[in-house]
Structure formats: structure tokens, C-alpha cells
Write a protein that holds these residues in place. Structure first.
Motif, PDB file in Angstrom:
ATOM      1  N   GLU A  69       1.835  17.971   1.925  1.00  0.00           N
ATOM      2  CA  GLU A  69       2.920  17.221   2.549  1.00  0.00           C
ATOM      3  C   GLU A  69       2.826  15.738   2.208  1.00  0.00           C
ATOM      4  O   GLU A  69       3.828  15.089   1.889  1.00  0.00           O
ATOM      5  N   GLN A  70       1.610  15.198   2.260  1.00  0.00           N
ATOM      6  CA  GLN A  70       1.417  13.786   1.923  1.00  0.00           C
ATOM      7  C   GLN A  70       1.728  13.533   0.446  1.00  0.00           C
ATOM      8  O   GLN A  70       2.328  12.515   0.102  1.00  0.00           O
ATOM      9  N   LEU A  71       1.320  14.449  -0.413  1.00  0.00           N
ATOM     10  CA  LEU A  71       1.615  14.312  -1.845  1.00  0.00           C
ATOM     11  C   LEU A  71       3.117  14.335  -2.099  1.00  0.00           C
ATOM     12  O   LEU A  71       3.632  13.555  -2.906  1.00  0.00           O
ATOM     13  N   THR A  72       3.809  15.216  -1.406  1.00  0.00           N
ATOM     14  CA  THR A  72       5.266  15.305  -1.561  1.00  0.00           C
ATOM     15  C   THR A  72       5.923  14.010  -1.109  1.00  0.00           C
ATOM     16  O   THR A  72       6.794  13.466  -1.798  1.00  0.00           O
ATOM     17  N   THR A  73       5.503  13.491   0.025  1.00  0.00           N
ATOM     18  CA  THR A  73       6.042  12.233   0.538  1.00  0.00           C
ATOM     19  C   THR A  73       5.756  11.099  -0.442  1.00  0.00           C
ATOM     20  O   THR A  73       6.643  10.287  -0.736  1.00  0.00           O
ATOM     21  N   LEU A  74       4.542  11.047  -0.952  1.00  0.00           N
ATOM     22  CA  LEU A  74       4.162  10.008  -1.907  1.00  0.00           C
ATOM     23  C   LEU A  74       4.985  10.099  -3.189  1.00  0.00           C
ATOM     24  O   LEU A  74       5.439   9.082  -3.716  1.00  0.00           O
ATOM     25  N   SER A  75       5.224  11.303  -3.668  1.00  0.00           N
ATOM     26  CA  SER A  75       5.978  11.471  -4.917  1.00  0.00           C
ATOM     27  C   SER A  75       7.437  11.088  -4.758  1.00  0.00           C
ATOM     28  O   SER A  75       8.081  10.688  -5.722  1.00  0.00           O
ATOM     29  N   LYS A  76       7.958  11.171  -3.550  1.00  0.00           N
ATOM     30  CA  LYS A  76       9.356  10.798  -3.291  1.00  0.00           C
ATOM     31  C   LYS A  76       9.498   9.300  -3.081  1.00  0.00           C
ATOM     32  O   LYS A  76      10.606   8.783  -3.043  1.00  0.00           O
ATOM     33  N   GLY A  77       8.369   8.629  -2.876  1.00  0.00           N
ATOM     34  CA  GLY A  77       8.421   7.185  -2.664  1.00  0.00           C
ATOM     35  C   GLY A  77       8.934   6.788  -1.306  1.00  0.00           C
ATOM     36  O   GLY A  77       9.364   5.669  -1.103  1.00  0.00           O
ATOM     37  N   THR A  78       8.853   7.709  -0.360  1.00  0.00           N
ATOM     38  CA  THR A  78       9.367   7.414   0.984  1.00  0.00           C
ATOM     39  C   THR A  78       8.286   6.874   1.901  1.00  0.00           C
ATOM     40  O   THR A  78       8.514   6.710   3.088  1.00  0.00           O
ATOM     41  N   SER A  79       7.123   6.571   1.355  1.00  0.00           N
ATOM     42  CA  SER A  79       6.044   6.056   2.217  1.00  0.00           C
ATOM     43  C   SER A  79       6.168   4.559   2.422  1.00  0.00           C
ATOM     44  O   SER A  79       5.330   3.959   3.036  1.00  0.00           O
ATOM     45  N   LYS A  80       7.209   3.940   1.900  1.00  0.00           N
ATOM     46  CA  LYS A  80       7.374   2.482   2.000  1.00  0.00           C
ATOM     47  C   LYS A  80       7.758   2.035   3.360  1.00  0.00           C
ATOM     48  O   LYS A  80       8.406   2.451   4.147  1.00  0.00           O
ATOM     49  N   ASP A  82       0.847  -1.194   0.000  1.00  0.00           N
ATOM     50  CA  ASP A  82       0.000   0.000   0.000  1.00  0.00           C
ATOM     51  C   ASP A  82       0.884   1.246   0.000  1.00  0.00           C
ATOM     52  O   ASP A  82       1.578   1.510   0.981  1.00  0.00           O
ATOM     53  N   PRO A  83       0.868   2.024  -1.098  1.00  0.00           N
ATOM     54  CA  PRO A  83       1.722   3.215  -1.158  1.00  0.00           C
ATOM     55  C   PRO A  83       1.284   4.300  -0.181  1.00  0.00           C
ATOM     56  O   PRO A  83       2.041   5.222   0.108  1.00  0.00           O
ATOM     57  N   PHE A  84       0.082   4.180   0.364  1.00  0.00           N
ATOM     58  CA  PHE A  84      -0.449   5.194   1.273  1.00  0.00           C
ATOM     59  C   PHE A  84      -0.266   4.803   2.747  1.00  0.00           C
ATOM     60  O   PHE A  84      -0.705   5.521   3.638  1.00  0.00           O
ATOM     61  N   GLN A  85       0.358   3.657   2.978  1.00  0.00           N
ATOM     62  CA  GLN A  85       0.425   3.063   4.314  1.00  0.00           C
ATOM     63  C   GLN A  85       1.008   3.999   5.369  1.00  0.00           C
ATOM     64  O   GLN A  85       0.458   4.108   6.459  1.00  0.00           O
ATOM     65  N   LEU A 129      -2.842   8.756   7.123  1.00  0.00           N
ATOM     66  CA  LEU A 129      -4.147   9.125   6.574  1.00  0.00           C
ATOM     67  C   LEU A 129      -5.226   9.154   7.645  1.00  0.00           C
ATOM     68  O   LEU A 129      -5.254   8.313   8.537  1.00  0.00           O
ATOM     69  N   SER A 130      -6.128  10.103   7.492  1.00  0.00           N
ATOM     70  CA  SER A 130      -7.310  10.127   8.355  1.00  0.00           C
ATOM     71  C   SER A 130      -8.296   9.091   7.822  1.00  0.00           C
ATOM     72  O   SER A 130      -8.144   8.584   6.705  1.00  0.00           O
ATOM     73  N   ALA A 131      -9.314   8.790   8.601  1.00  0.00           N
ATOM     74  CA  ALA A 131     -10.332   7.837   8.168  1.00  0.00           C
ATOM     75  C   ALA A 131     -11.039   8.347   6.911  1.00  0.00           C
ATOM     76  O   ALA A 131     -11.346   7.567   6.000  1.00  0.00           O
ATOM     77  N   ASP A 132     -11.290   9.651   6.845  1.00  0.00           N
ATOM     78  CA  ASP A 132     -11.941  10.247   5.675  1.00  0.00           C
ATOM     79  C   ASP A 132     -11.058  10.116   4.430  1.00  0.00           C
ATOM     80  O   ASP A 132     -11.542   9.755   3.360  1.00  0.00           O
ATOM     81  N   GLN A 133      -9.763  10.377   4.590  1.00  0.00           N
ATOM     82  CA  GLN A 133      -8.838  10.243   3.465  1.00  0.00           C
ATOM     83  C   GLN A 133      -8.784   8.797   2.989  1.00  0.00           C
ATOM     84  O   GLN A 133      -8.824   8.525   1.794  1.00  0.00           O
ATOM     85  N   ARG A 134      -8.682   7.874   3.912  1.00  0.00           N
ATOM     86  CA  ARG A 134      -8.619   6.446   3.567  1.00  0.00           C
ATOM     87  C   ARG A 134      -9.876   6.036   2.797  1.00  0.00           C
ATOM     88  O   ARG A 134      -9.805   5.341   1.800  1.00  0.00           O
ATOM     89  N   SER A 135     -11.029   6.505   3.266  1.00  0.00           N
ATOM     90  CA  SER A 135     -12.295   6.185   2.607  1.00  0.00           C
ATOM     91  C   SER A 135     -12.334   6.731   1.178  1.00  0.00           C
ATOM     92  O   SER A 135     -12.739   6.034   0.249  1.00  0.00           O
TER      93      SER A 135
END
Length: 131
Positions: free
Chosen positions: A120-131, A34-37, A41-47
Motif C-alpha cells: 500500500e505504501q509503495l502504491t501511494t509512493l508511486s502515485k506521488g500522493t504522499s506530498k 521528504d517523499p515518505f512523509q 511509516l513505523s519507526a523501524d521503516q523510517r530507520s
């Protein structure tokens, strides 16, 4: 004539490979990480992301089947002496339109991600550091 035969054989082979690949992919889909792991994320974002993922998978599944059917039709027209160039061109145009549908569904998914996540989350996701 020889060039048309090679083109037809190439298209037929491609269609068979794609069809086989899709069938094996449908049977055995390994669980992707899961790239968003680790984005907090808030519950609303996850949904919102889960809804976007389901919509995307549904749209892509229908589009892939449509493209496979069109490719099969194109191959059969190429090997049919009675088929007109107009008929072949029409199927090619339909393939182009189906490809555009796939691209648009992917863009819709990425826009949903963009709307759901913070900068901030988009930046983290684009860097691939959410692993």
C-alpha cells in the motif's frame, strides 16, 4: 583532426560544467521534501529508509568523484598526441564501469525501499500522493 578537436572541446566543456555543477550542488543543497512523509511509516521503516539513504549518498558521492576524475583523464588523453587509442579506450571502459556502479547503487536503494515498505505504501509512493 577538426572533429577530434571539437570532441575534445566538448568533453572539456562538459567536464567543467559537471564539475562546477557538482561544486555548487555541494555548497547549496536545498532541502528536498521528504517523499515518505505522509506514508505512516513505523519507526523501524523510517530507520531502514534512513540507513538506505545514507548508504546511497555515500556510494553516489564516491562514484561521482571517480567519474569526474576519469573524464578529466579522458580529456587529457584525447589532447595528448602520444596517448594510444588503447589508453583512451581503457578509460572509456572504466567510465562505463563507473556508470554501472552508479546504476547498481541506485537499484540497491530502490530494493531497500521495496523491502521496507508495504504494498500500500509503495502504491501511494508511486502515485506521488504522499506530498
Amino acid at each position: 583532426m577538426r572533429a577530434w578537436k571539437r570532441l575534445g572541446i566538448g568533453l572539456l566543456t562538459t567536464t567543467m560544467l559537471i564539475g562546477g555543477g557538482m561544486a555548487s550542488a555541494q555548497k547549496e543543497q536545498p532541502k528536498e521534501p521528504d517523499p515518505f512523509q505522509n506514508l505512516g511509516l513505523s519507526a523501524d521503516q523510517r530507520s531502514k529508509l534512513e540507513t538506505a539513504k545514507k548508504d546511497r549518498m555515500s556510494a553516489l558521492g564516491a562514484s561521482e568523484q571517480k567519474m569526474l576524475d576519469l573524464r578529466k583523464r579522458l580529456v587529457s588523453l584525447i589532447f595528448d598526441k602520444k596517448a594510444s587509442d588503447k589508453d583512451i579506450d581503457q578509460v572509456v571502459n572504466q567510465l562505463g564501469a563507473a556508470d554501472k556502479e552508479v546504476l547498481l547503487s541506485q537499484i540497491k536503494f530502490h530494493k531497500a525501499i521495496r523491502q521496507a515498505l508495504t504494498q500500500e505504501q509503495l502504491t501511494t509512493l508511486s502515485k506521488g500522493t504522499s506530498k
